[in-house]
Design an enzyme around this catalytic site. Structure first.
Site, PDB file in Angstrom:
ATOM      1  N   ASP A  47       4.057  18.306  25.618  1.00 57.52           N
ATOM      2  CA  ASP A  47       5.052  17.472  25.408  1.00 57.52           C
ATOM      3  C   ASP A  47       6.452  18.182  25.522  1.00 57.52           C
ATOM      4  OD1 ASP A  47       3.405  15.362  25.546  1.00 57.52           O
ATOM      5  OD2 ASP A  47       3.304  15.322  23.295  1.00 57.52           O
ATOM      6  N   GLU A 223       5.197   6.410  30.421  1.00 60.22           N
ATOM      7  CA  GLU A 223       5.769   6.977  29.183  1.00 60.22           C
ATOM      8  C   GLU A 223       6.418   8.195  29.622  1.00 60.22           C
ATOM      9  OE1 GLU A 223       2.422   7.755  26.757  1.00 60.22           O
ATOM     10  OE2 GLU A 223       1.582   9.550  27.474  1.00 60.22           O
ATOM     11  N   ARG A 321      -3.708  21.598  25.553  1.00 60.92           N
ATOM     12  CA  ARG A 321      -2.336  21.528  26.674  1.00 60.92           C
ATOM     13  C   ARG A 321      -1.440  22.563  26.511  1.00 60.92           C
ATOM     14  NH1 ARG A 321      -0.862  15.268  25.461  1.00 60.92           N
ATOM     15  NH2 ARG A 321      -1.146  15.914  23.364  1.00 60.92           N
ATOM     16  N   HIS A 363       1.811  27.934  56.215  1.00 61.74           N
ATOM     17  CA  HIS A 363       0.663  28.123  57.020  1.00 61.74           C
ATOM     18  C   HIS A 363       0.363  26.464  57.222  1.00 61.74           C
ATOM     19  CE1 HIS A 363      -1.761  26.266  53.573  1.00 61.74           C
ATOM     20  NE2 HIS A 363      -1.090  26.952  52.802  1.00 61.74           N
ATOM     21  N   ASP A 379       2.385  24.261  50.968  1.00 56.81           N
ATOM     22  CA  ASP A 379       1.930  25.105  52.149  1.00 56.81           C
ATOM     23  C   ASP A 379       3.074  26.302  52.426  1.00 56.81           C
ATOM     24  OD1 ASP A 379      -0.149  23.457  52.564  1.00 56.81           O
ATOM     25  OD2 ASP A 379       0.844  22.211  54.392  1.00 56.81           O
ATOM     26  N   HIS A 457       9.206  36.400  62.606  1.00 56.57           N
ATOM     27  CA  HIS A 457       8.896  35.175  63.520  1.00 56.57           C
ATOM     28  C   HIS A 457       9.433  35.420  64.933  1.00 56.57           C
ATOM     29  CE1 HIS A 457      13.092  33.835  63.502  1.00 56.57           C
ATOM     30  NE2 HIS A 457      13.111  34.159  62.122  1.00 56.57           N
ATOM     31  N   TYR A 458       8.555  34.846  65.737  1.00 56.42           N
ATOM     32  CA  TYR A 458       8.799  34.730  67.060  1.00 56.42           C
ATOM     33  C   TYR A 458       8.373  33.461  67.634  1.00 56.42           C
ATOM     34  CZ  TYR A 458       9.162  36.811  71.924  1.00 56.42           C
ATOM     35  OH  TYR A 458       9.281  36.882  73.355  1.00 56.42           O
ATOM     36  N   ASP A 475      14.925  38.537  62.355  1.00 55.40           N
ATOM     37  CA  ASP A 475      13.832  37.602  62.469  1.00 55.40           C
ATOM     38  C   ASP A 475      12.472  38.384  61.494  1.00 55.40           C
ATOM     39  OD1 ASP A 475      14.436  36.244  64.565  1.00 55.40           O
ATOM     40  OD2 ASP A 475      13.362  37.010  66.196  1.00 55.40           O
TER      41      ASP A 475
END
Length: 481
Positions: A47, A223, A321, A363, A379, A457-458, A475
């Site tokens: 908590d 709660e 916890r 992905h 992802d 990236h392409y 890129d």
């Protein structure tokens, strides 16, 4: 022909769009800097609640397994709370009121004084739990004296706990969980205005009750309310079901201008927003609070969970916890995206494209690409870990598929499980470089076994390619968010 979209339209393009009546899409909010942590923050602390104060310190409190005292820590950084010394500021009474079940403390600073809200029960009646308040006027609440303001008087004299307070549109509210025999078994979420930090005013409103299957496993529970606002909406998270692996978070939403005391103002999401995750070995995540990163740019969710599913006996008697933290992200529609409770160790980050800032490496079907509005947050989250090939490299491990890494194969980038081979280690290792397009605002990843080739990236797909032009460098540059 290679087709490439652009982040900005020319003036003539804008006029062309308007002339045919096609609306331009709303711009996504710019990504905020990464806020990374190493979990857990504290063992055997449930908590959790953290307050960032104007004195430059974060103040942290949580439930201890003995349920017998209230503890505080403070540090100038969130991660620093994990090693900060802990001080007991108050201990349960030996008899009478506040003598048992000291639960879920929260620390707030209101009108120049410190207040701790917590639940407690009489020593001779440990399930007659009610909310109570402590007050301190000291500058440092760890060393100052605390006085007991007593029990918060509620119209219903029934099981009640998990009080939290917040200000919205200039009004201070109290929200809590309470049982109402007229409604049925279990607890619901209530809200009321406050006339001072230990007194509610007017009639409370019940804004949520457990009705869905995911709210009623083991026990009928709503709660642990926690409030956060952004844009034109306000949100209330709450915890549901028994405190074992069924424990999870739900979400209530209201308009910023709505009457928060009107139950009709709140809409409950029909599915939980944060649940146990077998892949990351986190079970029963819940009872969260919110704070902000050191730079104020990112919202941080603080919560507890366990690292195992099966519990012998009553889960309330299981001490393990842990307090954990991870960044809270926001969808393009302004709603919070909680993702998954991430694995132990360093928290993952996202990689935003330098030249398309609303697009992230993610992905999809195990193929790596850049994409906007990734609502399946995990992802697009990766842990930057020590490179599998060593030699000062790093590898990028999936958040929701631990043991899987981004690796190049035929100069395409895929997410695959580490097979232990030297080839995989080389393919999945990169030298972290200053951003090729902007060394001050980004980073780039150079292949370990193909020097001079970078993740870029392409046509939206992630490739491993040499960089020659300004476009290539853009890129191949990303920001960790």
């Amino acid at each position: 022909m290679r087709l490439r979209s652009r982040g900005l339209l020319t003036a003539s393009a804008v006029l062309a769009v308007l002339s045919i009546g096609i609306p331009t899409p709303a711009a996504a909010a710019p990504p905020t800097p990464a806020a990374a942590f190493v979990n857990p923050i504290a063992q055997q602390r449930a908590d959790p609640h953290i307050h960032k104060h104007t004195d430059g310190f974060y103040y942290y409190t949580a439930t201890v397994p003995a349920y017998d005292r209230i503890v505080l820590r403070r540090a100038t950084t969130l991660q620093g709370l994990s090693t900060a010394p802990e001080t007991t500021i108050w201990t349960k009474h030996a008899a009478g009121d506040m003598g048992a079940h000291i639960w879920a403390p929260e620390i707030h600073f209101i009108d120049g004084k410190w207040y701790v809200y917590f639940a407690a029960a009489p020593a001779d009646d440990p399930w007659a739990i009610r909310p109570y308040v402590l007050e301190s006027s000291a500058a440092n609440p760890l060393t100052g004296a605390w006085s007991e303001k007593g029990r918060i008087s509620l119209p219903l004299n029934t099981f009640s706990l998990d009080a939290t307070t917040f200000v919205h549109n200039g009004t201070r509210y109290l929200s809590w969980a309470q049982a109402d025999p007229a409604v049925g078994d279990g607890t619901g979420i209530y809200i009321a205005r406050m006339s001072n930090p230990w007194t509610i005013s007017g009639s409370p409103a019940r804004i949520a009750s457990p009705t869905h299957a995911w709210e009623t496993r083991g026990h009928r529970v709503n709660e642990g309310p926690a409030f956060i606002s952004k844009g034109d909406k306000v949100f209330m998270t709450f915890s549901a079901s028994a405190t074992d692996s069924n424990y999870c978070l739900g979400l209530l939403t209201a308009d910023r201008t709505a009457d928060l005391l009107n139950p009709a103002s709140w809409v409950k999401k029909p599915t939980p927003v944060f649940t146990s995750n077998t892949a990351t070995s986190q079970y029963g995540p819940g009872h969260n609070s919110f704070t902000v990163s050191e730079d104020g740019a990112s919202d941080i969710m603080v919560y507890h969970s366990r690292t195992y599913r099966d519990i012998n006996g009553d889960p309330l008697n299981d001490p393990n916890r842990q307090t954990r933290m991870q960044k809270l992200y926001w969808n393009n529609d302004g709603t919070p995206n909680f993702g998954i409770p991430v694995a132990e160790g360093p928290t993952p980050v996202r990689f935003s494209s330098y030249n398309f800032p609303d697009r992230y490496i993610r992905h999809s079907g195990l193929r790596a690409r850049v994409e906007a509005n990734v609502t399946d947050l995990a992802d697009s989250q990766f842990r930057i870990v020590s490179g599998l090939a060593g030699n000062g490299t790093v590898s990028l491990e999936s958040a929701n598929f631990p043991g899987h890494y981004l690796r190049h194969k035929g100069f395409e980038v895929w997410l695959e499980r580490n097979d232990g081979s030297s080839l995989f280690s080389g393919d999945a290792s990169f030298h972290r470089r200053p951003g090729l397009a902007d060394a001050s605002a980004g980073l780039s990843f150079e292949s370990f076994n193909y020097p001079g080739r970078y993740l870029r990236h392409y046509d939206s797909l992630l490739q491993l390619q040499p960089v020659n032009s300004a476009l290539d460098r853009a890129d191949a540059t990303y920001s960790a968010t």
